[in-house]
Write a protein that holds these residues in place. Structure first.
Motif, PDB file in Angstrom:
ATOM      1  N   ASN A  96       1.017  -1.248  -0.136  1.00 47.19           N
ATOM      2  CA  ASN A  96       0.217  -0.145   0.183  1.00 47.19           C
ATOM      3  C   ASN A  96       0.882   0.892  -0.148  1.00 47.19           C
ATOM      4  O   ASN A  96       0.929   2.287  -0.678  1.00 47.19           O
ATOM      5  CB  ASN A  96      -1.008   0.037   1.154  1.00 47.19           C
ATOM      6  CG  ASN A  96      -1.887   1.128   0.977  1.00 47.19           C
ATOM      7  OD1 ASN A  96      -3.065   0.852   0.287  1.00 47.19           O
ATOM      8  ND2 ASN A  96      -1.953   1.910   1.912  1.00 47.19           N
ATOM      9  N   ASP A  97       1.943   1.535   0.595  1.00 48.02           N
ATOM     10  CA  ASP A  97       2.959   2.515   0.496  1.00 48.02           C
ATOM     11  C   ASP A  97       3.575   2.739  -0.535  1.00 48.02           C
ATOM     12  O   ASP A  97       2.811   3.609  -0.838  1.00 48.02           O
ATOM     13  CB  ASP A  97       3.853   1.965   1.757  1.00 48.02           C
ATOM     14  CG  ASP A  97       5.224   3.432   1.740  1.00 48.02           C
ATOM     15  OD1 ASP A  97       4.731   3.925   2.343  1.00 48.02           O
ATOM     16  OD2 ASP A  97       6.243   2.651   1.318  1.00 48.02           O
ATOM     17  N   LEU A  98       3.635   1.676  -1.218  1.00 48.19           N
ATOM     18  CA  LEU A  98       4.644   2.099  -2.639  1.00 48.19           C
ATOM     19  C   LEU A  98       3.324   2.513  -3.669  1.00 48.19           C
ATOM     20  O   LEU A  98       3.892   3.399  -4.532  1.00 48.19           O
ATOM     21  CB  LEU A  98       5.653   0.846  -3.346  1.00 48.19           C
ATOM     22  CG  LEU A  98       5.315   0.767  -4.420  1.00 48.19           C
ATOM     23  CD1 LEU A  98       6.404   2.707  -4.709  1.00 48.19           C
ATOM     24  CD2 LEU A  98       6.899  -0.534  -4.746  1.00 48.19           C
ATOM     25  N   LEU A  99       2.176   1.661  -3.406  1.00 49.26           N
ATOM     26  CA  LEU A  99       0.835   2.182  -4.251  1.00 49.26           C
ATOM     27  C   LEU A  99       0.989   3.871  -4.002  1.00 49.26           C
ATOM     28  O   LEU A  99       0.189   4.792  -4.920  1.00 49.26           O
ATOM     29  CB  LEU A  99      -0.421   1.533  -4.022  1.00 49.26           C
ATOM     30  CG  LEU A  99      -1.206   1.650  -5.454  1.00 49.26           C
ATOM     31  CD1 LEU A  99      -1.073   0.971  -6.794  1.00 49.26           C
ATOM     32  CD2 LEU A  99      -2.285   0.356  -4.954  1.00 49.26           C
ATOM     33  N   GLU A 100       0.612   3.980  -2.595  1.00 47.98           N
ATOM     34  CA  GLU A 100       0.549   5.105  -2.739  1.00 47.98           C
ATOM     35  C   GLU A 100       1.497   6.283  -3.398  1.00 47.98           C
ATOM     36  O   GLU A 100       0.819   7.384  -3.602  1.00 47.98           O
ATOM     37  CB  GLU A 100       0.419   5.466  -0.815  1.00 47.98           C
ATOM     38  CG  GLU A 100      -1.351   4.904  -0.476  1.00 47.98           C
ATOM     39  CD  GLU A 100      -2.812   5.358  -0.776  1.00 47.98           C
ATOM     40  OE1 GLU A 100      -2.436   6.866  -1.538  1.00 47.98           O
ATOM     41  OE2 GLU A 100      -3.566   5.046  -1.101  1.00 47.98           O
ATOM     42  N   ARG A 101       2.363   6.132  -3.335  1.00 47.41           N
ATOM     43  CA  ARG A 101       3.594   6.986  -3.905  1.00 47.41           C
ATOM     44  C   ARG A 101       3.195   7.008  -5.825  1.00 47.41           C
ATOM     45  O   ARG A 101       3.856   8.146  -6.072  1.00 47.41           O
ATOM     46  CB  ARG A 101       5.005   6.425  -2.740  1.00 47.41           C
ATOM     47  CG  ARG A 101       5.404   6.821  -2.696  1.00 47.41           C
ATOM     48  CD  ARG A 101       6.716   6.230  -1.875  1.00 47.41           C
ATOM     49  NE  ARG A 101       6.983   4.988  -1.534  1.00 47.41           N
ATOM     50  CZ  ARG A 101       7.701   3.726  -1.903  1.00 47.41           C
ATOM     51  NH1 ARG A 101       9.142   4.786  -2.361  1.00 47.41           N
ATOM     52  NH2 ARG A 101       7.441   3.178  -0.959  1.00 47.41           N
ATOM     53  N   ILE A 102       3.034   6.122  -5.834  1.00 48.59           N
ATOM     54  CA  ILE A 102       3.125   6.162  -7.886  1.00 48.59           C
ATOM     55  C   ILE A 102       1.453   7.032  -8.387  1.00 48.59           C
ATOM     56  O   ILE A 102       1.085   7.689  -8.828  1.00 48.59           O
ATOM     57  CB  ILE A 102       2.464   4.412  -8.009  1.00 48.59           C
ATOM     58  CG1 ILE A 102       3.751   3.256  -8.036  1.00 48.59           C
ATOM     59  CG2 ILE A 102       1.865   4.410  -9.515  1.00 48.59           C
ATOM     60  CD1 ILE A 102       3.070   2.130  -8.029  1.00 48.59           C
ATOM     61  N   ILE A 103       0.261   6.800  -6.834  1.00 50.52           N
ATOM     62  CA  ILE A 103      -0.848   7.199  -6.779  1.00 50.52           C
ATOM     63  C   ILE A 103      -0.801   8.843  -6.671  1.00 50.52           C
ATOM     64  O   ILE A 103      -1.101  10.177  -7.854  1.00 50.52           O
ATOM     65  CB  ILE A 103      -1.857   7.691  -6.583  1.00 50.52           C
ATOM     66  CG1 ILE A 103      -2.748   5.662  -6.105  1.00 50.52           C
ATOM     67  CG2 ILE A 103      -3.193   8.150  -6.566  1.00 50.52           C
ATOM     68  CD1 ILE A 103      -3.451   4.725  -5.689  1.00 50.52           C
ATOM     69  N   ASP A 104       0.653   9.774  -6.083  1.00 44.38           N
ATOM     70  CA  ASP A 104       1.099  10.869  -6.504  1.00 44.38           C
ATOM     71  C   ASP A 104       1.425  11.280  -6.915  1.00 44.38           C
ATOM     72  O   ASP A 104       2.130  12.231  -6.974  1.00 44.38           O
ATOM     73  CB  ASP A 104       1.453  11.022  -4.524  1.00 44.38           C
ATOM     74  CG  ASP A 104       0.451  10.520  -3.843  1.00 44.38           C
ATOM     75  OD1 ASP A 104      -0.438  11.099  -4.170  1.00 44.38           O
ATOM     76  OD2 ASP A 104       0.883  10.928  -2.693  1.00 44.38           O
ATOM     77  N   THR A 105       2.262  10.623  -7.537  1.00 34.59           N
ATOM     78  CA  THR A 105       3.275  10.737  -9.173  1.00 34.59           C
ATOM     79  C   THR A 105       2.478  11.123 -10.278  1.00 34.59           C
ATOM     80  O   THR A 105       1.348  10.877 -10.674  1.00 34.59           O
ATOM     81  CB  THR A 105       4.017   9.586  -9.145  1.00 34.59           C
ATOM     82  OG1 THR A 105       4.754   8.797  -8.198  1.00 34.59           O
ATOM     83  CG2 THR A 105       5.124   9.728 -10.470  1.00 34.59           C
ATOM     84  N   PRO A 106       2.898  12.403 -10.776  1.00 38.48           N
ATOM     85  CA  PRO A 106       2.323  12.987 -12.059  1.00 38.48           C
ATOM     86  C   PRO A 106       2.144  11.541 -13.418  1.00 38.48           C
ATOM     87  O   PRO A 106       2.735  10.503 -13.173  1.00 38.48           O
ATOM     88  CB  PRO A 106       3.392  13.445 -12.639  1.00 38.48           C
ATOM     89  CG  PRO A 106       3.634  14.245 -11.588  1.00 38.48           C
ATOM     90  CD  PRO A 106       4.440  12.990 -10.659  1.00 38.48           C
ATOM     91  N   PHE A 107       0.834  11.053 -14.059  1.00 40.90           N
ATOM     92  CA  PHE A 107       0.342  10.200 -14.449  1.00 40.90           C
ATOM     93  C   PHE A 107       1.268  10.065 -15.475  1.00 40.90           C
ATOM     94  O   PHE A 107       1.969   8.846 -15.826  1.00 40.90           O
ATOM     95  CB  PHE A 107      -0.868  10.883 -15.611  1.00 40.90           C
ATOM     96  CG  PHE A 107      -0.923   9.631 -16.705  1.00 40.90           C
ATOM     97  CD1 PHE A 107      -2.499   8.869 -15.217  1.00 40.90           C
ATOM     98  CD2 PHE A 107      -0.742   9.695 -17.815  1.00 40.90           C
ATOM     99  CE1 PHE A 107      -2.466   7.224 -16.186  1.00 40.90           C
ATOM    100  CE2 PHE A 107      -1.809   8.342 -18.292  1.00 40.90           C
ATOM    101  CZ  PHE A 107      -2.058   7.666 -18.157  1.00 40.90           C
ATOM    102  N   ASN A 108       2.641  10.983 -16.161  1.00 38.59           N
ATOM    103  CA  ASN A 108       2.737  10.803 -17.504  1.00 38.59           C
ATOM    104  C   ASN A 108       4.143  10.495 -16.713  1.00 38.59           C
ATOM    105  O   ASN A 108       5.617   9.609 -17.727  1.00 38.59           O
ATOM    106  CB  ASN A 108       3.177  11.884 -18.353  1.00 38.59           C
ATOM    107  CG  ASN A 108       3.282  12.846 -17.506  1.00 38.59           C
ATOM    108  OD1 ASN A 108       3.495  13.431 -16.354  1.00 38.59           O
ATOM    109  ND2 ASN A 108       4.261  14.113 -18.015  1.00 38.59           N
ATOM    110  N   GLU A 109       5.035  10.072 -15.507  1.00 38.61           N
ATOM    111  CA  GLU A 109       5.670   9.837 -14.937  1.00 38.61           C
ATOM    112  C   GLU A 109       5.641   8.425 -14.300  1.00 38.61           C
ATOM    113  O   GLU A 109       6.730   8.066 -14.326  1.00 38.61           O
ATOM    114  CB  GLU A 109       6.416  11.389 -14.369  1.00 38.61           C
ATOM    115  CG  GLU A 109       6.602  12.029 -14.531  1.00 38.61           C
ATOM    116  CD  GLU A 109       7.256  13.090 -13.451  1.00 38.61           C
ATOM    117  OE1 GLU A 109       7.722  12.870 -12.331  1.00 38.61           O
ATOM    118  OE2 GLU A 109       7.082  14.539 -13.465  1.00 38.61           O
TER     119      GLU A 109
END
Length: 100
Positions: free
Chosen positions: A12-25
């Motif tokens: 979940n921690d890693l998924l939250e970081r992914i979600i907070d990353t700009p879509f194109n990155e």
């Protein structure tokens, strides 16, 4: 049970970081594996608590098309897959569809 709970938290921690990353990155930054004992926190520091020693984690993110889209437009969905392992056995998996 403890290892599954910790594994779910790491996923979940890693998924939250992914979600907070700009879509194109996302796709460029989140396709890698963290070896056993090398799992990192949000700041990029390896967890030092001995409880995390035998955990490993991998993530893959890739663009997908939904049936309503043609292959001629840029995809506006990413499938993120995060898996966590404890001593080589999978303890947690999270798959999430992310839209632009």
């Amino acid at each position: 049970g403890l290892h599954q709970t910790l594994g779910a938290g790491l996923a979940n921690d890693l998924l939250e970081r992914i979600i907070d990353t700009p879509f194109n990155e996302i796709v460029a930054n989140y396709n890698y594996a963290e070896l056993r004992g090398q799992v990192k926190d949000a700041s990029g520091t390896t967890f030092t608590d001995p409880i995390y020693t035998n955990f490993s984690r991998d993530v893959s993110c890739y663009y997908i098309y939904v049936p309503q889209q043609g292959g001629t437009v840029a995809p506006n969905f990413i499938l993120a897959c995060v898996r966590v392992w404890y001593r080589g056995q999978q303890t947690a998996t999270i798959n999430r569809l992310i839209s632009e």
